[in-house]
Motif scaffolding. Structure first.
Motif, PDB file in Angstrom:
ATOM      1  N   VAL A   6       0.850  -1.181   0.000  1.00 55.73           N
ATOM      2  CA  VAL A   6       0.000   0.000   0.000  1.00 55.73           C
ATOM      3  C   VAL A   6       0.889   1.234   0.000  1.00 55.73           C
ATOM      4  O   VAL A   6       1.832   1.333   0.789  1.00 55.73           O
ATOM      5  CB  VAL A   6      -0.911   0.015   1.248  1.00 55.73           C
ATOM      6  CG1 VAL A   6      -1.742   1.285   1.277  1.00 55.73           C
ATOM      7  CG2 VAL A   6      -1.824  -1.195   1.256  1.00 55.73           C
ATOM      8  N   VAL A  59     -10.599   1.715   0.476  1.00 54.55           N
ATOM      9  CA  VAL A  59     -10.803   0.292   0.181  1.00 54.55           C
ATOM     10  C   VAL A  59     -10.014  -0.097  -1.076  1.00 54.55           C
ATOM     11  O   VAL A  59      -9.413  -1.172  -1.142  1.00 54.55           O
ATOM     12  CB  VAL A  59     -12.305  -0.007  -0.009  1.00 54.55           C
ATOM     13  CG1 VAL A  59     -12.506  -1.441  -0.503  1.00 54.55           C
ATOM     14  CG2 VAL A  59     -13.058   0.209   1.297  1.00 54.55           C
ATOM     15  N   ALA A  60     -10.022   0.786  -2.076  1.00 55.61           N
ATOM     16  CA  ALA A  60      -9.294   0.518  -3.313  1.00 55.61           C
ATOM     17  C   ALA A  60      -7.808   0.306  -3.052  1.00 55.61           C
ATOM     18  O   ALA A  60      -7.190  -0.625  -3.588  1.00 55.61           O
ATOM     19  CB  ALA A  60      -9.500   1.676  -4.299  1.00 55.61           C
ATOM     20  N   ARG A  62      -6.339  -0.600  -0.235  1.00 55.09           N
ATOM     21  CA  ARG A  62      -6.098  -1.801   0.564  1.00 55.09           C
ATOM     22  C   ARG A  62      -6.261  -3.078  -0.256  1.00 55.09           C
ATOM     23  O   ARG A  62      -5.419  -3.972  -0.231  1.00 55.09           O
ATOM     24  CB  ARG A  62      -7.050  -1.822   1.768  1.00 55.09           C
ATOM     25  CG  ARG A  62      -6.747  -0.761   2.821  1.00 55.09           C
ATOM     26  CD  ARG A  62      -5.399  -1.037   3.467  1.00 55.09           C
ATOM     27  NE  ARG A  62      -5.095  -0.056   4.493  1.00 55.09           N
ATOM     28  CZ  ARG A  62      -3.961  -0.033   5.176  1.00 55.09           C
ATOM     29  NH1 ARG A  62      -3.032  -0.935   4.944  1.00 55.09           N
ATOM     30  NH2 ARG A  62      -3.732   0.891   6.095  1.00 55.09           N
ATOM     31  N   ARG A  63      -7.360  -3.170  -0.972  1.00 54.24           N
ATOM     32  CA  ARG A  63      -7.636  -4.393  -1.729  1.00 54.24           C
ATOM     33  C   ARG A  63      -6.706  -4.521  -2.938  1.00 54.24           C
ATOM     34  O   ARG A  63      -6.324  -5.627  -3.318  1.00 54.24           O
ATOM     35  CB  ARG A  63      -9.101  -4.435  -2.158  1.00 54.24           C
ATOM     36  CG  ARG A  63     -10.071  -4.566  -0.990  1.00 54.24           C
ATOM     37  CD  ARG A  63     -11.497  -4.789  -1.460  1.00 54.24           C
ATOM     38  NE  ARG A  63     -11.638  -6.051  -2.180  1.00 54.24           N
ATOM     39  CZ  ARG A  63     -11.805  -7.243  -1.607  1.00 54.24           C
ATOM     40  NH1 ARG A  63     -11.807  -7.344  -0.279  1.00 54.24           N
ATOM     41  NH2 ARG A  63     -11.950  -8.331  -2.338  1.00 54.24           N
ATOM     42  N   GLY A  64      -6.342  -3.403  -3.534  1.00 56.27           N
ATOM     43  CA  GLY A  64      -5.458  -3.460  -4.678  1.00 56.27           C
ATOM     44  C   GLY A  64      -4.042  -3.887  -4.335  1.00 56.27           C
ATOM     45  O   GLY A  64      -3.290  -4.314  -5.211  1.00 56.27           O
ATOM     46  N   ARG A  66      -3.248  -6.330  -2.197  1.00 50.95           N
ATOM     47  CA  ARG A  66      -3.151  -7.715  -1.743  1.00 50.95           C
ATOM     48  C   ARG A  66      -2.142  -8.486  -2.595  1.00 50.95           C
ATOM     49  O   ARG A  66      -2.014  -8.243  -3.796  1.00 50.95           O
ATOM     50  CB  ARG A  66      -4.527  -8.393  -1.824  1.00 50.95           C
ATOM     51  CG  ARG A  66      -5.501  -7.924  -0.750  1.00 50.95           C
ATOM     52  CD  ARG A  66      -6.831  -8.645  -0.880  1.00 50.95           C
ATOM     53  NE  ARG A  66      -7.482  -8.330  -2.152  1.00 50.95           N
ATOM     54  CZ  ARG A  66      -8.493  -9.032  -2.651  1.00 50.95           C
ATOM     55  NH1 ARG A  66      -8.947 -10.098  -2.016  1.00 50.95           N
ATOM     56  NH2 ARG A  66      -9.040  -8.667  -3.806  1.00 50.95           N
ATOM     57  N   HIS A  72      -4.891 -15.300  -9.044  1.00 48.16           N
ATOM     58  CA  HIS A  72      -4.582 -13.955  -9.556  1.00 48.16           C
ATOM     59  C   HIS A  72      -3.061 -13.780  -9.547  1.00 48.16           C
ATOM     60  O   HIS A  72      -2.509 -13.079  -8.692  1.00 48.16           O
ATOM     61  CB  HIS A  72      -5.256 -12.877  -8.699  1.00 48.16           C
ATOM     62  CG  HIS A  72      -6.753 -12.969  -8.692  1.00 48.16           C
ATOM     63  ND1 HIS A  72      -7.445 -13.777  -7.817  1.00 48.16           N
ATOM     64  CD2 HIS A  72      -7.689 -12.355  -9.466  1.00 48.16           C
ATOM     65  CE1 HIS A  72      -8.748 -13.660  -8.035  1.00 48.16           C
ATOM     66  NE2 HIS A  72      -8.922 -12.810  -9.038  1.00 48.16           N
ATOM     67  N   TYR A  76      -3.661  -8.017  -7.470  1.00 48.63           N
ATOM     68  CA  TYR A  76      -4.999  -7.433  -7.417  1.00 48.63           C
ATOM     69  C   TYR A  76      -4.993  -5.935  -7.710  1.00 48.63           C
ATOM     70  O   TYR A  76      -5.922  -5.230  -7.349  1.00 48.63           O
ATOM     71  CB  TYR A  76      -5.618  -7.670  -6.032  1.00 48.63           C
ATOM     72  CG  TYR A  76      -5.969  -9.114  -5.753  1.00 48.63           C
ATOM     73  CD1 TYR A  76      -7.274  -9.571  -5.903  1.00 48.63           C
ATOM     74  CD2 TYR A  76      -5.003 -10.021  -5.345  1.00 48.63           C
ATOM     75  CE1 TYR A  76      -7.611 -10.893  -5.648  1.00 48.63           C
ATOM     76  CE2 TYR A  76      -5.319 -11.344  -5.090  1.00 48.63           C
ATOM     77  CZ  TYR A  76      -6.626 -11.775  -5.243  1.00 48.63           C
ATOM     78  OH  TYR A  76      -6.952 -13.090  -5.001  1.00 48.63           O
ATOM     79  N   GLU A  79      -8.008  -4.183  -9.149  1.00 48.77           N
ATOM     80  CA  GLU A  79      -9.206  -4.051  -8.322  1.00 48.77           C
ATOM     81  C   GLU A  79      -9.321  -2.642  -7.742  1.00 48.77           C
ATOM     82  O   GLU A  79     -10.420  -2.158  -7.480  1.00 48.77           O
ATOM     83  CB  GLU A  79      -9.214  -5.084  -7.189  1.00 48.77           C
ATOM     84  CG  GLU A  79     -10.521  -5.067  -6.402  1.00 48.77           C
ATOM     85  CD  GLU A  79     -10.620  -6.193  -5.389  1.00 48.77           C
ATOM     86  OE1 GLU A  79     -11.479  -6.094  -4.495  1.00 48.77           O
ATOM     87  OE2 GLU A  79      -9.842  -7.161  -5.481  1.00 48.77           O
ATOM     88  N   SER A  80      -8.185  -1.993  -7.544  1.00 50.75           N
ATOM     89  CA  SER A  80      -8.229  -0.628  -7.029  1.00 50.75           C
ATOM     90  C   SER A  80      -8.979   0.288  -7.986  1.00 50.75           C
ATOM     91  O   SER A  80      -9.669   1.223  -7.570  1.00 50.75           O
ATOM     92  CB  SER A  80      -6.808  -0.096  -6.793  1.00 50.75           C
ATOM     93  OG  SER A  80      -6.092  -0.042  -8.012  1.00 50.75           O
ATOM     94  N   TRP A  83     -12.906  -0.142  -7.510  1.00 48.21           N
ATOM     95  CA  TRP A  83     -13.450   0.628  -6.388  1.00 48.21           C
ATOM     96  C   TRP A  83     -13.392   2.122  -6.658  1.00 48.21           C
ATOM     97  O   TRP A  83     -14.296   2.871  -6.273  1.00 48.21           O
ATOM     98  CB  TRP A  83     -12.690   0.280  -5.103  1.00 48.21           C
ATOM     99  CG  TRP A  83     -13.007  -1.097  -4.616  1.00 48.21           C
ATOM    100  CD1 TRP A  83     -12.289  -2.228  -4.859  1.00 48.21           C
ATOM    101  CD2 TRP A  83     -14.138  -1.504  -3.857  1.00 48.21           C
ATOM    102  NE1 TRP A  83     -12.893  -3.317  -4.287  1.00 48.21           N
ATOM    103  CE2 TRP A  83     -14.034  -2.898  -3.653  1.00 48.21           C
ATOM    104  CE3 TRP A  83     -15.219  -0.827  -3.297  1.00 48.21           C
ATOM    105  CZ2 TRP A  83     -14.976  -3.622  -2.928  1.00 48.21           C
ATOM    106  CZ3 TRP A  83     -16.165  -1.554  -2.574  1.00 48.21           C
ATOM    107  CH2 TRP A  83     -16.046  -2.931  -2.404  1.00 48.21           C
TER     108      TRP A  83
END
Length: 333
Positions: A6, A59-60, A62-64, A66, A72, A76, A79-80, A83
């Motif tokens: 991050v 959230v974008a 954090r999840r991006g 991973r 995958h 990820y 994914e950012s 979001w």
């Protein structure tokens, strides 16, 4: 292979913006209810939309970030952008929709009740808070633009870090919106006609539409699979072509996998006299050289290929700058 992390500076920028917008939204809502101003209520909706956007951007991030897994393998990062796209849609629907609808209603009904003073106080305080949030985001943009040897505006236009872009655009729009709200409230008080308050509300909504459309387009482009900017692509090609064993680069493909992740794939014509060991060494050197200059390159794939019949070899590029030089401007070209 190193896993993405991050980007702490981007997280801090988003958190500061979110906290500022939450406080401002509450103040604007109270001022709007007390004064009855359509522009103030629209600004409250604007800040609520911005606050929700910051939550989605957090959230974008954090999840991006991973780590990659078996399902995958490229991580990820994209994914950012999903979001961040949702955040743009929320701004479009909740912020712009409410502001325009409420503004039109005020123009048609011309209702107003309460004291204007509270609106002016909240507008001034909100302007100061939004300015602080924007200043942090601008500092980050300036640092990154210096690193990439480009202008802040060009960096902001082409950066793959859409969270920072969102904060800068939304905070800038917030400041313009506050000025519009103040102008609308002031003209309504001076003329006694609530038309100006309603017009200001509609203009705030249109401003949010522009911001939402800009962010949505940027995220969609990255979701589809946008390559790196032309200047950066040329630098990558020059770096690969500068290896002694490389005769030419037939094909070079790049893709932004996330805000800080880039994939590079190339069809490379190696010297016919080069041994397998020499080609392996050249591939390792290419990876070391590119990552030392461009840490964002997470994946590098080189496919040895024969020269096309009748193809002429590319001339050797100029010598590269020392390894420690900062990356070249991604926004030029």
């Amino acid at each position: 292979m190193a896993q993405p992390e991050v980007k702490s500076e981007s997280v801090g920028t988003v958190v500061v913006a979110g906290a500022a917008n939450l406080a401002i939204a509450a103040a604007k809502l109270v001022a709007g209810l007390i004064s009855g101003s359509a522009a103030m209520l629209s600004e409250a909706a604007h800040s609520v939309a911005d606050t929700t956007t910051e939550v989605l951007l957090f959230v974008a991030l954090r999840r991006g970030a991973r780590p990659a897994d078996a399902r995958h393998p490229f991580g990820y990062g994209k994914e950012s952008y999903v979001w961040a796209f949702f955040a743009a849609l929320f701004t479009f629907v909740a912020g712009a929709g409410f502001a325009i609808t409420h503004g039109v209603t005020t123009i048609l009904v011309h209702e107003h009740s309460g004291d204007y003073l509270v609106s002016y106080v909240v507008l001034v305080v909100s302007f100061v808070i939004e300015s602080i949030s924007l200043a942090r985001a601008v500092r980050q943009v300036r640092r990154e633009s210096r690193r990439w040897r480009t202008t802040p505006l060009r960096y902001l236009r082409l950066t793959a870090d859409t969270t920072v872009k969102a904060v800068v655009l939304e905070d800038s729009a917030a400041l313009v919106g506050l000025l519009l709200a103040g102008l609308g409230v002031g003209l309504s008080e001076l003329t006694g006609d609530e038309l100006w308050d309603g017009v200001a509300s509609v203009l705030i909504g249109l401003l949010l539409l522009v911001v939402a459309a800009t962010l949505a387009y940027s995220n969609l482009s990255l979701l589809v699979g946008r390559g790196v900017p032309d200047r950066l692509r040329r630098e990558i090609e020059r770096s690969l072509a500068g290896l002694p064993e490389v005769q030419r680069i037939d094909t070079l493909l790049t893709m932004q996998l996330g805000p800080v992740d880039i994939l590079v794939a190339a069809k490379v014509d190696f010297d016919d006299e080069a041994t397998g060991a020499a080609i392996e060494a050249a591939a390792d050197e290419a990876e070391r050289r590119l990552r030392s200059r461009f840490p964002e390159i997470r994946f590098l794939f080189l496919d040895p290929t024969r020269s096309l019949p009748g193809a002429t070899l590319r001339s050797r590029p100029a010598p590269e700058p020392p390894t420690g030089d900062p990356p070249t401007d991604p926004g030029a070209g």
